[in-house]
Design a protein around this motif. Sequence first.
Motif, PDB file in Angstrom:
ATOM      1  N   ARG A  22       0.819  -1.218   0.000  1.00  0.00           N
ATOM      2  CA  ARG A  22       0.000   0.000   0.000  1.00  0.00           C
ATOM      3  C   ARG A  22       0.850   1.263   0.000  1.00  0.00           C
ATOM      4  NH1 ARG A  22      -4.231   1.424   4.817  1.00  0.00           N
ATOM      5  NH2 ARG A  22      -4.672   3.531   4.155  1.00  0.00           N
ATOM      6  N   TRP A  23       1.856   1.305   0.842  1.00  0.00           N
ATOM      7  CA  TRP A  23       2.650   2.528   0.980  1.00  0.00           C
ATOM      8  C   TRP A  23       3.499   2.790  -0.258  1.00  0.00           C
ATOM      9  CZ3 TRP A  23      -0.160   4.552   4.272  1.00  0.00           C
ATOM     10  CH2 TRP A  23      -0.599   3.886   5.413  1.00  0.00           C
ATOM     11  N   ALA A  24       3.867   1.749  -0.981  1.00  0.00           N
ATOM     12  CA  ALA A  24       4.665   1.935  -2.193  1.00  0.00           C
ATOM     13  C   ALA A  24       3.879   2.719  -3.238  1.00  0.00           C
ATOM     14  CB  ALA A  24       5.103   0.580  -2.753  1.00  0.00           C
ATOM     15  N   ILE A  31       4.614  11.467  -5.052  1.00  0.00           N
ATOM     16  CA  ILE A  31       5.734  12.012  -5.820  1.00  0.00           C
ATOM     17  C   ILE A  31       5.242  12.524  -7.174  1.00  0.00           C
ATOM     18  CG2 ILE A  31       7.933  11.428  -6.926  1.00  0.00           C
ATOM     19  CD1 ILE A  31       8.284   9.455  -4.458  1.00  0.00           C
ATOM     20  N   HIS A  32       4.345  11.788  -7.781  1.00  0.00           N
ATOM     21  CA  HIS A  32       3.749  12.240  -9.049  1.00  0.00           C
ATOM     22  C   HIS A  32       3.004  13.567  -8.860  1.00  0.00           C
ATOM     23  CE1 HIS A  32       1.618  12.333 -12.822  1.00  0.00           C
ATOM     24  NE2 HIS A  32       0.480  12.369 -12.172  1.00  0.00           N
ATOM     25  N   LEU A  33       2.372  13.739  -7.705  1.00  0.00           N
ATOM     26  CA  LEU A  33       1.620  14.963  -7.431  1.00  0.00           C
ATOM     27  C   LEU A  33       2.514  16.134  -7.003  1.00  0.00           C
ATOM     28  CD1 LEU A  33      -1.484  13.426  -5.600  1.00  0.00           C
ATOM     29  CD2 LEU A  33      -1.363  14.343  -7.942  1.00  0.00           C
ATOM     30  N   GLY A  34       3.830  15.876  -6.892  1.00  0.00           N
ATOM     31  CA  GLY A  34       4.755  16.966  -6.619  1.00  0.00           C
ATOM     32  C   GLY A  34       5.414  16.958  -5.255  1.00  0.00           C
ATOM     33  N   ALA A  35       5.121  15.974  -4.418  1.00  0.00           N
ATOM     34  CA  ALA A  35       5.774  15.867  -3.110  1.00  0.00           C
ATOM     35  C   ALA A  35       7.075  15.090  -3.306  1.00  0.00           C
ATOM     36  CB  ALA A  35       4.866  15.151  -2.117  1.00  0.00           C
ATOM     37  N   HIS A  36       8.205  15.744  -3.156  1.00  0.00           N
ATOM     38  CA  HIS A  36       9.481  15.070  -3.407  1.00  0.00           C
ATOM     39  C   HIS A  36      10.299  14.840  -2.142  1.00  0.00           C
ATOM     40  CE1 HIS A  36       8.909  15.291  -7.709  1.00  0.00           C
ATOM     41  NE2 HIS A  36       8.511  16.527  -7.542  1.00  0.00           N
ATOM     42  N   ARG A  37      10.045  15.619  -1.122  1.00  0.00           N
ATOM     43  CA  ARG A  37      10.791  15.460   0.131  1.00  0.00           C
ATOM     44  C   ARG A  37      10.088  14.464   1.037  1.00  0.00           C
ATOM     45  NH1 ARG A  37      13.040  21.566   1.171  1.00  0.00           N
ATOM     46  NH2 ARG A  37      14.185  21.631  -0.803  1.00  0.00           N
ATOM     47  N   PHE A  38      10.896  13.770   1.825  1.00  0.00           N
ATOM     48  CA  PHE A  38      10.369  12.725   2.691  1.00  0.00           C
ATOM     49  C   PHE A  38       9.199  13.220   3.540  1.00  0.00           C
ATOM     50  CE2 PHE A  38      10.143  10.273   6.586  1.00  0.00           C
ATOM     51  CZ  PHE A  38      10.118   8.974   6.110  1.00  0.00           C
ATOM     52  N   SER A  39       9.344  14.368   4.161  1.00  0.00           N
ATOM     53  CA  SER A  39       8.297  14.874   5.057  1.00  0.00           C
ATOM     54  C   SER A  39       6.987  15.119   4.316  1.00  0.00           C
ATOM     55  CB  SER A  39       8.755  16.142   5.773  1.00  0.00           C
ATOM     56  OG  SER A  39       9.058  17.155   4.828  1.00  0.00           O
ATOM     57  N   ASP A  40       7.071  15.580   3.078  1.00  0.00           N
ATOM     58  CA  ASP A  40       5.863  15.821   2.288  1.00  0.00           C
ATOM     59  C   ASP A  40       5.216  14.510   1.853  1.00  0.00           C
ATOM     60  OD1 ASP A  40       6.253  18.565   2.519  1.00  0.00           O
ATOM     61  OD2 ASP A  40       7.449  18.642   0.680  1.00  0.00           O
ATOM     62  N   ILE A  41       6.041  13.540   1.489  1.00  0.00           N
ATOM     63  CA  ILE A  41       5.513  12.220   1.111  1.00  0.00           C
ATOM     64  C   ILE A  41       4.865  11.579   2.328  1.00  0.00           C
ATOM     65  CG2 ILE A  41       6.105   9.936   0.214  1.00  0.00           C
ATOM     66  CD1 ILE A  41       8.554  11.365  -1.173  1.00  0.00           C
ATOM     67  N   LEU A  42       5.504  11.706   3.480  1.00  0.00           N
ATOM     68  CA  LEU A  42       4.974  11.168   4.728  1.00  0.00           C
ATOM     69  C   LEU A  42       3.608  11.772   5.039  1.00  0.00           C
ATOM     70  CD1 LEU A  42       5.727   9.364   7.218  1.00  0.00           C
ATOM     71  CD2 LEU A  42       6.576  11.463   8.274  1.00  0.00           C
ATOM     72  N   GLY A  46       0.300   9.364   4.964  1.00  0.00           N
ATOM     73  CA  GLY A  46      -0.136   8.938   6.292  1.00  0.00           C
ATOM     74  C   GLY A  46       0.546   7.665   6.749  1.00  0.00           C
ATOM     75  N   ALA A  47       1.601   7.264   6.066  1.00  0.00           N
ATOM     76  CA  ALA A  47       2.317   6.023   6.384  1.00  0.00           C
ATOM     77  C   ALA A  47       3.119   6.182   7.671  1.00  0.00           C
ATOM     78  CB  ALA A  47       3.267   5.660   5.244  1.00  0.00           C
ATOM     79  N   PRO A  48       3.343   5.087   8.389  1.00  0.00           N
ATOM     80  CA  PRO A  48       4.292   5.143   9.493  1.00  0.00           C
ATOM     81  C   PRO A  48       5.681   5.482   8.940  1.00  0.00           C
ATOM     82  CG  PRO A  48       2.975   3.140   9.589  1.00  0.00           C
ATOM     83  CD  PRO A  48       2.694   3.792   8.267  1.00  0.00           C
ATOM     84  N   ARG A  49       6.410   6.322   9.656  1.00  0.00           N
ATOM     85  CA  ARG A  49       7.707   6.823   9.198  1.00  0.00           C
ATOM     86  C   ARG A  49       8.658   5.693   8.790  1.00  0.00           C
ATOM     87  NH1 ARG A  49      10.904  11.191   9.390  1.00  0.00           N
ATOM     88  NH2 ARG A  49       9.544  12.603  10.471  1.00  0.00           N
ATOM     89  N   LEU A  52       7.468   3.896   5.553  1.00  0.00           N
ATOM     90  CA  LEU A  52       7.678   4.710   4.355  1.00  0.00           C
ATOM     91  C   LEU A  52       9.152   4.739   3.979  1.00  0.00           C
ATOM     92  CD1 LEU A  52       6.581   6.509   2.133  1.00  0.00           C
ATOM     93  CD2 LEU A  52       6.881   8.457   3.694  1.00  0.00           C
ATOM     94  N   ALA A  53      10.023   4.901   4.955  1.00  0.00           N
ATOM     95  CA  ALA A  53      11.461   4.921   4.668  1.00  0.00           C
ATOM     96  C   ALA A  53      11.888   3.623   4.000  1.00  0.00           C
ATOM     97  CB  ALA A  53      12.253   5.152   5.951  1.00  0.00           C
ATOM     98  N   ALA A  54      11.378   2.495   4.490  1.00  0.00           N
ATOM     99  CA  ALA A  54      11.715   1.197   3.897  1.00  0.00           C
ATOM    100  C   ALA A  54      11.173   1.085   2.479  1.00  0.00           C
ATOM    101  CB  ALA A  54      11.176   0.067   4.768  1.00  0.00           C
ATOM    102  N   ARG A  55       9.937   1.543   2.252  1.00  0.00           N
ATOM    103  CA  ARG A  55       9.353   1.457   0.907  1.00  0.00           C
ATOM    104  C   ARG A  55      10.117   2.341  -0.070  1.00  0.00           C
ATOM    105  NH1 ARG A  55       8.823  -2.009   2.660  1.00  0.00           N
ATOM    106  NH2 ARG A  55       7.105  -2.825   3.839  1.00  0.00           N
TER     107      ARG A  55
END
Length: 112
Positions: A22-24, A31-42, A46-49, A52-55
């Motif tokens: 799911r998180w992948a 990222i497609h919508l324009g969120a490129h930084r980890f905090s924005d993707i997070l 709504g993924a657990p930190r 998300l880092a692992a994915r």
Amino acid sequence: MLSQLPGRPCPAAAALEVVGDRWALLAVREIHLGAHRFSDILAGTGAPRDRLAARLKDLVAAGVLERRPYSDSPPRSDYHLTEAGQELVPVIGALKQWGRKWAVEAEPAPAG
């Protein structure tokens, strides 16, 4: 890779090994919508930190994403879709369309 998967050899099964979490797919969407930084993707997923880092690490290793440095001090990178990642965008669109039809309750009609 197909020969290493259990069950019937199938490209769909191989694809799910890469992006079936799911998180992948939600990370690819963000990222497609324009969120490129980890905090924005997070924030967008709504993924657990840690998940998300692992994915993100897995998606980089699979060639779906690439990391690009944007700061030397401190060293920081952001995430961008590769050609393989771009080709997932219509797949996510198809999932959204299916979800609207089959997985989301219809919104009530406006009163009046």
